[in-house]
Design a protein around this motif. Sequence first.
Motif, PDB file in Angstrom:
ATOM      1  N   ILE A 284       0.574  -1.343   0.273  1.00 16.26           N
ATOM      2  CA  ILE A 284       0.138  -0.215  -0.166  1.00 16.26           C
ATOM      3  C   ILE A 284       0.890   1.330   0.335  1.00 16.26           C
ATOM      4  N   ARG A 285       0.327   2.606  -0.873  1.00 14.23           N
ATOM      5  CA  ARG A 285       1.633   3.315  -0.925  1.00 14.23           C
ATOM      6  C   ARG A 285       1.277   4.537   0.694  1.00 14.23           C
ATOM      7  N   ASN A 286       2.435   4.694   1.182  1.00 10.59           N
ATOM      8  CA  ASN A 286       2.146   5.498   2.643  1.00 10.59           C
ATOM      9  C   ASN A 286       1.723   6.226   2.317  1.00 10.59           C
ATOM     10  N   TRP A 287       0.367   6.594   3.261  1.00  6.16           N
ATOM     11  CA  TRP A 287       0.233   8.575   3.350  1.00  6.16           C
ATOM     12  C   TRP A 287       1.178   9.820   3.451  1.00  6.16           C
ATOM     13  N   ALA A 288       2.285   9.056   4.119  1.00  6.13           N
ATOM     14  CA  ALA A 288       3.480  10.170   4.942  1.00  6.13           C
ATOM     15  C   ALA A 288       4.806  10.053   4.146  1.00  6.13           C
ATOM     16  N   PRO A 289       5.005   9.422   2.798  1.00  4.32           N
ATOM     17  CA  PRO A 289       6.306   8.994   3.027  1.00  4.32           C
ATOM     18  C   PRO A 289       7.617   9.397   3.047  1.00  4.32           C
ATOM     19  N   ILE A 290       7.986   8.479   3.260  1.00  4.02           N
ATOM     20  CA  ILE A 290       9.718   9.143   3.203  1.00  4.02           C
ATOM     21  C   ILE A 290      10.833   8.430   2.280  1.00  4.02           C
ATOM     22  N   TRP A 291      10.888   7.299   1.510  1.00  2.00           N
ATOM     23  CA  TRP A 291      11.492   7.707   0.096  1.00  2.00           C
ATOM     24  C   TRP A 291      10.787   7.505  -1.106  1.00  2.00           C
ATOM     25  N   THR A 292      11.568   7.237  -2.153  1.00  2.00           N
ATOM     26  CA  THR A 292      10.329   7.350  -3.098  1.00  2.00           C
ATOM     27  C   THR A 292       9.553   6.475  -3.324  1.00  2.00           C
ATOM     28  N   ASP A 293       7.817   6.835  -3.881  1.00  2.00           N
ATOM     29  CA  ASP A 293       7.404   5.534  -4.057  1.00  2.00           C
ATOM     30  C   ASP A 293       7.205   4.698  -2.938  1.00  2.00           C
ATOM     31  N   HIS A 294       7.257   5.751  -1.663  1.00  2.00           N
ATOM     32  CA  HIS A 294       7.622   4.802  -0.096  1.00  2.00           C
ATOM     33  C   HIS A 294       6.735   3.398  -0.103  1.00  2.00           C
ATOM     34  N   PHE A 386      -4.072   4.336   8.237  1.00  3.26           N
ATOM     35  CA  PHE A 386      -4.629   4.262   6.950  1.00  3.26           C
ATOM     36  C   PHE A 386      -5.183   4.738   6.134  1.00  3.26           C
ATOM     37  N   MET A 387      -6.554   3.718   7.449  1.00  2.00           N
ATOM     38  CA  MET A 387      -7.686   3.335   6.502  1.00  2.00           C
ATOM     39  C   MET A 387      -8.092   4.751   6.682  1.00  2.00           C
ATOM     40  N   GLU A 388      -8.136   6.173   7.902  1.00  2.27           N
ATOM     41  CA  GLU A 388      -8.207   7.575   7.398  1.00  2.27           C
ATOM     42  C   GLU A 388      -7.428   8.047   5.647  1.00  2.27           C
ATOM     43  N   LYS A 389      -6.657   8.066   5.841  1.00  2.00           N
ATOM     44  CA  LYS A 389      -5.466   8.771   5.102  1.00  2.00           C
ATOM     45  C   LYS A 389      -4.827   8.189   3.833  1.00  2.00           C
ATOM     46  N   GLY A 390      -4.615   6.441   3.934  1.00  2.00           N
ATOM     47  CA  GLY A 390      -3.805   5.759   3.102  1.00  2.00           C
ATOM     48  C   GLY A 390      -4.897   6.197   1.828  1.00  2.00           C
ATOM     49  N   GLU A 391      -4.253   5.795   0.372  1.00  2.00           N
ATOM     50  CA  GLU A 391      -5.104   5.699  -0.528  1.00  2.00           C
ATOM     51  C   GLU A 391      -5.728   4.745  -0.821  1.00  2.00           C
TER      52      GLU A 391
END
Length: 552
Positions: A284-294, A386-391
Motif C-alpha cells: 500500500i502507498r504510504n500516506w506519509a512517504p519517507i523515500w521515493t514511492d514509499h 491508513f484507513m483514514e488517510k491511505g489512498e
Amino acid sequence: MADDADVIIVGAGLAGLVAAAELAEAGKKIVIVDQEPEQSLGGQAFWSFGGLFLVDSPEQRRMRIRDSHELALEDWLGTAAFDRPEDHWPRKWAEAYVGFAAGEKRSWLLERGMKFFPVVGWAERGGGNAIGHGNSVPRFHITWGTGPGVLEPFVLRVREAEKKGLIRFKFRHRVNELIRTGTRIDGVRGDILQPSTVERGHKSSREISGDFEVHAQAVIVASGGIGGNHQLVRENWPKRLGAAPKCMITGVPDHVDGRMLAITEQAGGSVINHDRMWHYVEGIRNWAPIWTDHAIRILPGPSSLWLDARGKRLPVPLYPGFDTLGTLSHVMSTGFDYSWFILTKKIIQKEFALSGSEQNPDLTGKSWHQVLGRATSGIPGPVKAFMEKGEDFIIEAELPDLVARMNKLAGGEPLLDVAHVEREIRARDRQLDNPFSKDMQVTALRGARAYLGDRLIRTARPHKMLDPANGPLIAVRLNILTRKTLGGLQTDLESRVLGSDGEPVQGLYAVGEAAGFGGGGVHGYAALEGTFLGGCIFSGRSAGRAAARSVG
C-alpha cells in the motif's frame, strides 16, 4: 602505499556492522565507507519489523509448537528448490544457516542483548503439501524493539570500537571501483559526496565534492541489493513470474541501488541467480512517504477475501500469508499489477499489522503497555491512520457502494461487477454454517486458530462478511512492492567472493543481500520469512571472523 586499515567494509547496514564488530573484537582496524549520511547508519534493517527465523526455541515451545532442525531443513530445501549447478554454495549456506538457527543463533544474540516478543508469528504458510514451499510451523520471532532492536547490539559494539580507534567511518563516500594489486583486492576508490542533513531514509544528494582512495588487506562488500532501483529490478525480472509490473512501489530506501554488484563483478567477482528476487503483493502507498514511492506491506492474517482486478477470487492455496511468489505470479498472469482484499472491521482490528519499525511504535518503543493496548483497544493506531488517510483503503457499510468506489479508485473501464463480487462473498459466508467446509480458506483459518498465537492476536473468529454486525466492509487495493534480491555475489562458507573459475578472489568478501544473504542465494527461489536479517547476521559474522584470520 601504507594500508589505511586492515579491512575496508563497503556499507554500514546490518551485515557490515556485524562484520565490523567481529573484526574489532579480534583487534583489527576497520574503515567503513557508506554513500549515505551518518543518520542512516544501519541501512534497511532500521526500517524492518525485526523478524528472525529461529528453530525449536523456548518461545516456540511455550506456544506448544514442536519444531526441529530436520523439519526446518526440509521446509527450507522444499522452499528453495535448488536446481542449478551454481546452487552448490547456496545449498551449503542453507544447511549451515538452518543449523545456526536451530543451534547457537538465539543464545549468541541474547548474549549481545537482544530479546524476543513471546508470541511467535506464522509467516509464509506454504502451498499445501508437506514437501514443498512454506513453514510447517510458526518460526517468525519478532525482536523486542523491531529493526532498531536488531541493530542496537551491533551499533553499540561498533561505536565502542570507534572510541578505541579500531573503526573509522567515512560517510558520504561512494565507491566506484575496487582496487586490485596483482591478484589481490586491496582497496577502494570513489567519490566524496556533498554533506547531507536529510533525515534517515530520505533521498540524499549525489553531488560530488571530491574523490578518495582507501587501502587495506581485505574488502568486504556489504552494500545491499537492488530493490530501490526499478530499472535493475525490471532488467532481472524472471519470466516465470510473468511480465514485470508496469507499476511498482518501493519497499526499501532509494540508496538500495545495486551499484556495488556490477562494480564487484568488474573486479572479478561472480554474480549468480540474477533472476531470483522477493517482492510482495500486499503493498500500500504510504500516506506519509519517507523515500521515493514509499510502500508499506500489510502483514495479513488468513481471513481476508482476496480478489483479482476483475473480482475473481484467487485460487487455492493463494490465501493471505501463504505463498508470496506464487501469488505474485498469479497476479501478473491476470494482466493487471494489483489485486484487492475485502474484509470487515472485525478482521482488520485483529488481523492487520503493517511491516516496518515506524508502523509498530509499541514494539519498536519496547512498551508493554502499548502492546497490551493493541490487543484490547480495537484497530491499531497505524492501521487506523491508513484507513483514514491511505489512498488504497475504502470503507463502506454497503457492498454496492464499496464496489463502486473500488472501480473509481482503479480508474478506466469498471472491472468489478457488484453481483459477481456479492456472489463470491455470499458463497464464502455460507460455508460458515457448519464446522466443516469445502472452502479451503475457511478450513485454513479454522486451522490457524488451533495455534494459540494466532487465536490470541492474529486470526479473527470466523464470521459472515455481509452481516452488518461485523461491518463496515473494507476494501484494500494491493500493489506490488519491491523488496529483496535473492541472488548475488557467489561466496564460500567463509564469505569469500568466488570468481568465474570458482576460486576465491583474494582479499574480497561479500555479505548480506549483496551476497544473496550467503553463497549467492541461500534462499534459492523463495524465502521462509524472518530469514533476511538473520542472513545478514550470519554472513556478516562469517566474513568478519574469516577476514580477521586472513589479515596480519
